[in-house]
Structure formats: C-alpha cells, structure tokens
Design an enzyme around this catalytic site. Sequence first.
Site, short mmCIF file in Angstrom:
data_model
loop_
_atom_site.label_atom_id
_atom_site.label_comp_id
_atom_site.label_asym_id
_atom_site.label_seq_id
_atom_site.Cartn_x
_atom_site.Cartn_y
_atom_site.Cartn_z
N ASN A 114 32.70 -11.20 31.78
CA ASN A 114 33.20 -9.86 32.11
C ASN A 114 32.80 -9.51 33.54
O ASN A 114 32.16 -10.31 34.22
CB ASN A 114 32.67 -8.84 31.10
CG ASN A 114 31.16 -8.79 31.10
OD1 ASN A 114 30.54 -8.45 32.08
ND2 ASN A 114 30.55 -9.17 29.97
N ASP A 164 31.08 -9.54 23.55
CA ASP A 164 31.06 -9.22 22.12
C ASP A 164 31.37 -10.44 21.26
O ASP A 164 30.96 -10.51 20.11
CB ASP A 164 32.08 -8.12 21.81
CG ASP A 164 31.59 -6.78 22.34
OD1 ASP A 164 30.40 -6.48 22.16
OD2 ASP A 164 32.39 -6.05 22.96
N LYS A 211 35.94 -31.37 28.21
CA LYS A 211 36.92 -30.44 28.78
C LYS A 211 38.21 -30.47 27.95
O LYS A 211 38.73 -31.56 27.67
CB LYS A 211 37.19 -30.84 30.23
CG LYS A 211 38.10 -29.86 30.94
CD LYS A 211 38.39 -30.29 32.36
CE LYS A 211 39.49 -29.42 32.91
NZ LYS A 211 40.28 -30.08 33.93
N PRO A 222 25.58 -11.67 18.32
CA PRO A 222 24.57 -10.74 17.80
C PRO A 222 24.51 -9.52 18.72
O PRO A 222 24.69 -9.64 19.94
CB PRO A 222 23.27 -11.54 17.90
CG PRO A 222 23.52 -12.59 18.92
CD PRO A 222 24.99 -12.92 18.83
N ASP A 223 24.28 -8.35 18.14
CA ASP A 223 24.11 -7.15 18.95
C ASP A 223 22.62 -7.04 19.28
O ASP A 223 21.80 -6.73 18.40
CB ASP A 223 24.61 -5.91 18.20
CG ASP A 223 24.67 -4.71 19.11
OD1 ASP A 223 23.68 -4.49 19.86
OD2 ASP A 223 25.69 -4.00 19.11
N ILE A 224 22.28 -7.32 20.51
CA ILE A 224 20.86 -7.41 20.91
C ILE A 224 20.19 -6.04 20.81
O ILE A 224 19.11 -5.89 20.24
CB ILE A 224 20.74 -7.99 22.34
CG1 ILE A 224 21.48 -9.32 22.40
CG2 ILE A 224 19.29 -8.15 22.74
CD1 ILE A 224 21.76 -9.85 23.78
N LYS A 275 27.76 5.78 19.21
CA LYS A 275 27.14 4.47 19.46
C LYS A 275 25.61 4.57 19.36
O LYS A 275 24.94 3.69 18.85
CB LYS A 275 27.55 3.97 20.84
CG LYS A 275 27.47 2.49 21.04
CD LYS A 275 28.10 2.04 22.35
CE LYS A 275 29.57 1.67 22.23
NZ LYS A 275 30.15 1.20 23.47
#
Length: 398
Positions: free
Chosen positions: A208, A276, A286, A304-306, A338
């Site tokens: 990102n 995500d 490759k 995983p959501d840290i 959130k």
Amino acid sequence: MLDGKRILLIVGGGIAAFKTLELIRLIRKSGGAVTPVLTRAAKEFVTPLSASALAADKVYTDLFDLTDEAEMGHIELSRSADLVVVAPATADLLAKMAGGHADDLASTLLMATDTPVLIAPAMNVRMWLHPANQRNLTTLENDGIFRIGPDEGDMACGEYGPGRMAEPEAILDSIASALGNGPLSGKHVVVTSGPTHEPIDPVRYIANRSSGAQGTAIAKALAGLGAKVTFVTGPAEVAPPSGVSVIPVETADQMLNAVKAALPADAAVFAAAVADWRVTRAAKGKIKKGKSGAPPKLNLDENPDILATVARMRKNRPELVVGFAAETDNVLANATAKRKRKRCDWIVANDVSPETGIMGGDENAVTLIDAKGAESWPRASKVEVARRLAARIADALK
Ligand code: CTP
C-alpha cells in the site's frame, strides 16, 4: 525539568542560530543554567551580547583568551557541565567532531569533554544528505552522541527536505531526556510503522501507499521525551529514526511476532498500514504468464490484526494501546466503531481520501478518539502531530 543542571551550549554558524537564543531562554525557564560558546561563524548570526544577556552568563568565543584560561580552562569549562549541546550543529562542526579536530574553542571543548553531548543538526538539505555528512553522522552515533532532528520542511535557503533545526521546545525535551529526566524516561513504547509487503511470488507483492512518515515521526517524538522505543517497521520510504531500536519486517505475520517479542511495554502505538490480506500460498518460483494468457487467480487469507491482538491480551497488554484509523468515508463514525471493535484505548482517525494528500504526504489532520469522546486537531505537519501525540502519551502514563 532541568533544576540545577548546567548546559554548555555550543552555537554553530548557521541561520538557525537565532532559534538557539530562544533555547537559552527555555533552558533557564526550566531551571537550568547555560554557558554559551559561539564559534566565529556563529557571531555572524547572533551577537555574543544577546546570548550573554539571555544566559545571564559570560559568553566564550576564543580559544586563546588567557584571562579565561586563568579563570576557567577549556578542560574545566567542558567538564563542569552536565550536558554539552551543539545547536545548530552545522555540517562543518559535525565534520570536526567526527574527525577529532581541535582548532578553535568549540571543537577543543568537544574533544576535551567526557560529558554526554547532544547535537541539533541544521544545514541545507543537500549538505545533510551528502555522503560525507552521513558518514560523519554514523561515526558520531557510534560514539554515543545524542541527536535531535533535523526536521523536514521548508528551509531558509528556499529548498525543501530534511535539514531544518528541531524547534527549541523539542531540543529542550531532548536535553531533559539526555539527562535521564524526560517525561517518558524509564518507559518502553512499541511503535509499528510503514506498509507491509505480502508476497505473491519471490518478485511480486501486495503493498500500500504508506511512506512510514507518521510512524517514524511518532517514534522520534517519543524517544525525544526519553522513552525507550522499539520501532517495528515494514519496508518504508522514510528512513527509521536514530536512538530507537529498529526491527525491520516485511509481512503482517512477521510484524505481529516482532511486536509480541518486544512486549512488555508501557504503551504501544500502531501506526503501520498493515495489509489486510495475504496471498494464501505465495508461489515458490516466479509465476509465468500461462500459454492460455489468463491471469493467475490469487486466493487471499485475512492477516492477523496486530492492534486487536495486542489490545485483547490478558497478559502483557500495554497500559495504553493506541491505534490509527485510516478512513475515506464517515471518518468519525467508522473510527469510533473501530476503537470499540479493536478494544484499543485511543484511536487516531485520519481521512486518507486521495484529495487530502495525507497518505504519503507531509501533513496530517487527525481526530483523537478515546472513551470520553473525540477531539479534532488542526491540520499540521506529521512531525507536529507526532509531538502532540507523544506529549499526550506522556501525560497518560504519568
Ligand atoms: N492494524 C493492525 N493489523 C492489521 C490491520 C490493521 O494492527 N492487520 C491496525 C493499524 O495499524 C491501525 C488500525 O489497525 O492502527 C486500523 O487500521 P485500518 O487500516 O484503519 O483498519 P482495518 O483494520 O484495515 O479496517 P478496515 O479495513 O475496515 O478499515
């Protein structure tokens, strides 16, 4: 904050020297005493008289001033201080320090001292980035010198980039921290920063647009207040700060493991833009364009959501867990939800719609949300937002 402390302040010859006068005022206001030393070039920017008036002390300028040698030799002058501060630390002064020169009073004092030294560099951006200057900096950091700044921004010479001297308030905080008396001295803070890269195959990845600028500024600001900072960073554009323990990672999984390994901590700030999703099974080789010409199908798993993992820990949960919320719509409502969903104490919400220029830019406009409500901060540089957040964290951990 600096009660009874003696600062030997070496003023280099740069345009930022005018800000050093304000620093003298701030040190005295915090209870410290300042003895200024002006290099020959510094005298072109500020007068010894103004430095001496603000410091209420004699100003030293020359090495071969025999009266001074009789009153207080340069060895004594450098060692009677609790901290030597060099502000602005010009490229020339840094080069002299790194090379061990002693050809004027300032460089001789720096060579003769066994007191800790804090530098606040200031110079043109090209000079800052020049390999010779970066080499000198590495030498000085290996010697154990403390450093604050430089900041990034518009410079007096009309260019933009790193090189501007840190603001006097930030230098004052660093002085207190270098003396073991910062508001976060003795506290450990974990900061995540930058993007994560999730491999598709050995050469491609999902990523990102995070530059790591905000997380880096936060780590710097926390360290400036005396915190021991563990900085867990994905592959960011912005170089990691000095004076923090840097743990480089690539993927969300690695970031989670690094954060867990860094605990316990008094606070944790999750500024990373964690991907995500990751590719279910990254290819070992490759991926080639198939004969059929059809693009490959990528199956994704959730990462995983840290932040949520750490905020829900029973053992080792930091006292203060701070998350970020990058939103493009209904910023406040989404960020408030959130905070509850991830069970963190604070959420720093920001609007990352492309028109705001925040993602990858130099400024940020944030709203701090806690259990009591929301507080919008004016749009400011990421450095300023970081300073404000670090000060709030210091208040919360008191
Ligand atoms: N975060 C994290 N681990 C993840 C995803 C996000 O630690 N796998 C943290 C971020 O560092 C940030 C906060 O969670 O502090 C919110 O990130 P954000 O991207 O805004 O939220 P998401 O969890 O991705 O939620 P959504 O996609 O619904 O906006």
